[in-house]
Write an enzyme that holds these catalytic residues in place. Structure first.
Site, short mmCIF file in Angstrom:
data_model
loop_
_atom_site.label_atom_id
_atom_site.label_comp_id
_atom_site.label_asym_id
_atom_site.label_seq_id
_atom_site.Cartn_x
_atom_site.Cartn_y
_atom_site.Cartn_z
N ALA A 105 0.77 -1.41 -0.02
CA ALA A 105 -0.06 -0.09 -0.10
C ALA A 105 0.88 1.34 0.12
O ALA A 105 1.94 1.38 0.51
CB ALA A 105 -1.06 0.03 1.25
N PHE A 106 0.21 2.52 -0.47
CA PHE A 106 1.00 3.56 -0.71
C PHE A 106 1.67 4.05 0.79
O PHE A 106 2.82 4.71 0.67
CB PHE A 106 0.17 4.72 -1.18
CG PHE A 106 -0.64 5.45 -0.28
CD1 PHE A 106 -0.17 6.58 0.42
CD2 PHE A 106 -1.94 5.10 -0.01
CE1 PHE A 106 -1.06 7.39 1.12
CE2 PHE A 106 -2.54 5.98 0.88
CZ PHE A 106 -2.32 6.91 1.36
N LYS A 107 1.22 4.08 1.99
CA LYS A 107 1.74 4.26 2.95
C LYS A 107 3.21 3.96 3.39
O LYS A 107 3.81 4.29 4.15
CB LYS A 107 0.90 3.95 4.12
CG LYS A 107 -0.38 4.85 4.29
CD LYS A 107 -1.10 4.51 5.54
CE LYS A 107 -2.62 5.16 5.46
NZ LYS A 107 -3.48 4.68 4.51
N ASP A 108 3.46 2.78 2.63
CA ASP A 108 4.94 2.42 2.84
C ASP A 108 6.04 3.49 2.36
O ASP A 108 7.19 3.52 2.92
CB ASP A 108 5.26 1.13 1.81
CG ASP A 108 4.46 -0.11 2.10
OD1 ASP A 108 4.40 -0.36 3.56
OD2 ASP A 108 4.37 -0.99 1.27
N ALA A 111 6.14 6.20 5.33
CA ALA A 111 6.53 5.36 6.38
C ALA A 111 8.03 5.15 6.30
O ALA A 111 8.93 5.33 7.29
CB ALA A 111 5.86 4.20 6.76
#
Ligand SMILES: *Cc1c(COP(=O)(O)O)cnc(C)c1O
Length: 433
Positions: A105-108, A111
């Protein structure tokens, strides 16, 4: 570069302070004082550059005054170790697949960037370890845990509600070990959040250990997301399709679209943006009426977008000087019910063979509904459909393959500490660390 708070009642902060603090002392969100335009020459040759090269140029513009150039290059190259291809779904509509990272997912992206930037600042300060506390209902915990995994000098505590997180999500932060500790709280998500908030305010704990947060309001998490908007533009330019580019972003807390808007401010030639919502239509209504009324969040199929009071609205509002007209000139909205999402998933799959996830489905449909003649649309496919396999299979009658990376998490050994929903117990646990 100095950062100011959207509430304008806190002192200016350095990048270092903004990253460590997360939220400003007046509870506002930090924004860079200046957004430098990128030079025209950069856009002239952008289609010949790699994702990492593009991102490094953008990163220098945002963070170059505060991070030594070689260190910044390492942080950027380490963060973007995977591709985010723009894949054709049908004529005029492309999916920017942001799900090829560790947790799909894009939050990688945000983060990992935050983990490495925080490590850079921690090392400058000396030896003391920093502890990140994060409460999660699923996706944030997995992205943060994997982003910080193996980053020395930082320990992460993930608090999640027992029995309320899907097996796939749970496996992504309970099987890691090393510097990641999973705490299974006997309560709901709000209880986890309350425990974390109490910890930040507790004098004894703060004297005992250095604490910080890693939620999406942190500048180091949201701003690096601008990188892939530039790379999307580069890919579309290479195809000769970048002239009237519309970028559509499935939105919840509005951090992702906000990063795109900062890119636009820095000169990225995107014609306009669409914010696609599920049934949580607070921003949609703001665009229609000029009034912002937070609501309790509604549960939907696209649950990472179930937000009733999007925190990054304050940044968007500030970026456009509070002008409703300036905002609606650039951004339009769309809102979709769960029934709409199901219909879209089926329709897109039957006509094109492309399997959307429930979040990307909102983005895709908003382009179908809103694209004008002569425009090309790119929607951000924010997660791999296999992350929502049960839902997607039930809607499409498919048995979609689980990528090996996800399967490996699910085979891992679950390690966690049970935690009662009680601050004294949580505090005692941390005091022993
Ligand atoms: C977090 C998330 C979103 C929403 O992103 P915001 O930055 O909060 O607007 C959309 N889709 C997926 C899959 C997410 O995990």
């Amino acid at each position: 570069m100095k950062y100011y708070s959207t509430n304008k009642k806190a002192p200016l902060a350095t990048l270092h302070e903004a990253v460590v603090k997360g939220l400003a002392p007046d509870r506002g969100l930090y924004i860079p004082e200046v957004i430098k335009p990128l030079p025209q020459s950069f856009f002239e040759h952008i289609e010949d550059m790699s994702f990492q090269e593009i991102a490094f140029e953008v990163a220098k513009s945002f963070f170059g005054e505060d991070v030594e150039e070689n260190a910044l290059k390492k942080i950027v190259y380490d963060t973007l170790s995977f591709d985010v291809p723009a894949v054709k779904v049908e004529d005029n509509i492309y999916a920017l697949e942001l799900f090829h990272g560790p947790t799909l997912a894009f939050k990688d992206v945000g983060a990992r960037f935050m983990a490495r930037l925080l490590q850079y600042f921690v090392r400058q300060e000396g030896k003391e370890e920093v502890n990140v506390l994060v409460a999660t209902s699923g996706d944030t915990g997995s992205a943060v845990a994997n982003g910080f995994l193996g980053v020395d000098g930082i320990h992460v505590y993930v608090l999640y509600p027992k029995g309320k997180v899907s097996k796939i999500q749970e496996s992504q932060f309970t099987t890691l070990g090393q510097n990641i500790t999973a705490l299974e709280v006997d309560g709901v998500f709000d209880d986890c959040q309350a425990l974390v908030k109490s910890a930040f305010m507790d004098k004894d704990l703060n004297a005992h250990m250095k604490l910080t947060s890693a939620n999406s309001i942190n500048v180091a998490r949201f701003l690096p997301q601008a990188f892939y908007y530039f790379y999307a533009y580069a890919q579309m330019k290479k195809k000769g399709l970048a002239d009237n580019l519309v970028v559509c972003v499935p939105s919840g807390n509005f951090g992702n679209i906000c990063a795109g808007l900062f890119g636009w401010k820095a000169g990225l030639p995107i014609k306009r943006f669409i914010a696609a919502n599920n049934a949580n239509d607070i921003f949609y209504n703001y665009l229609k009426t000029g009034e912002y009324h937070p609501q309790p969040s509604k549960q939907t199929l696209a649950n990472a977008m179930d937000v009733g009071d999007p925190s990054n609205f304050a940044r968007i509002y500030d970026l456009f000087g509070g002008s409703h007209k300036a905002i609606t000139d650039l951004i339009s909205g769309a809102t979709y019910s769960d029934d709409n999402i199901r219909t879209t998933l089926r329709d897109c799959y039957e006509r094109t063979g492309y399997v959307l996830d429930p979040h990307g489905a909102c983005g895709y449909q908003a382009l179908k509904d809103g694209l004008q003649p002569g425009e090309t649309g790119v929607f951000l496919e924010t997660a791999h459909p296999a992350k929502f396999k049960e839902k997607v299979d039930a809607i499409l009658g498919t048995d979609i393959a689980i990528p090996e990376r996800l399967a490996a998490f699910m085979r891992g050994q679950k390690q966690m500490t049970e935690m009662p929903n009680d601050f004294q117990a949580f505090k005692q646990f941390l005091m022993k660390q």
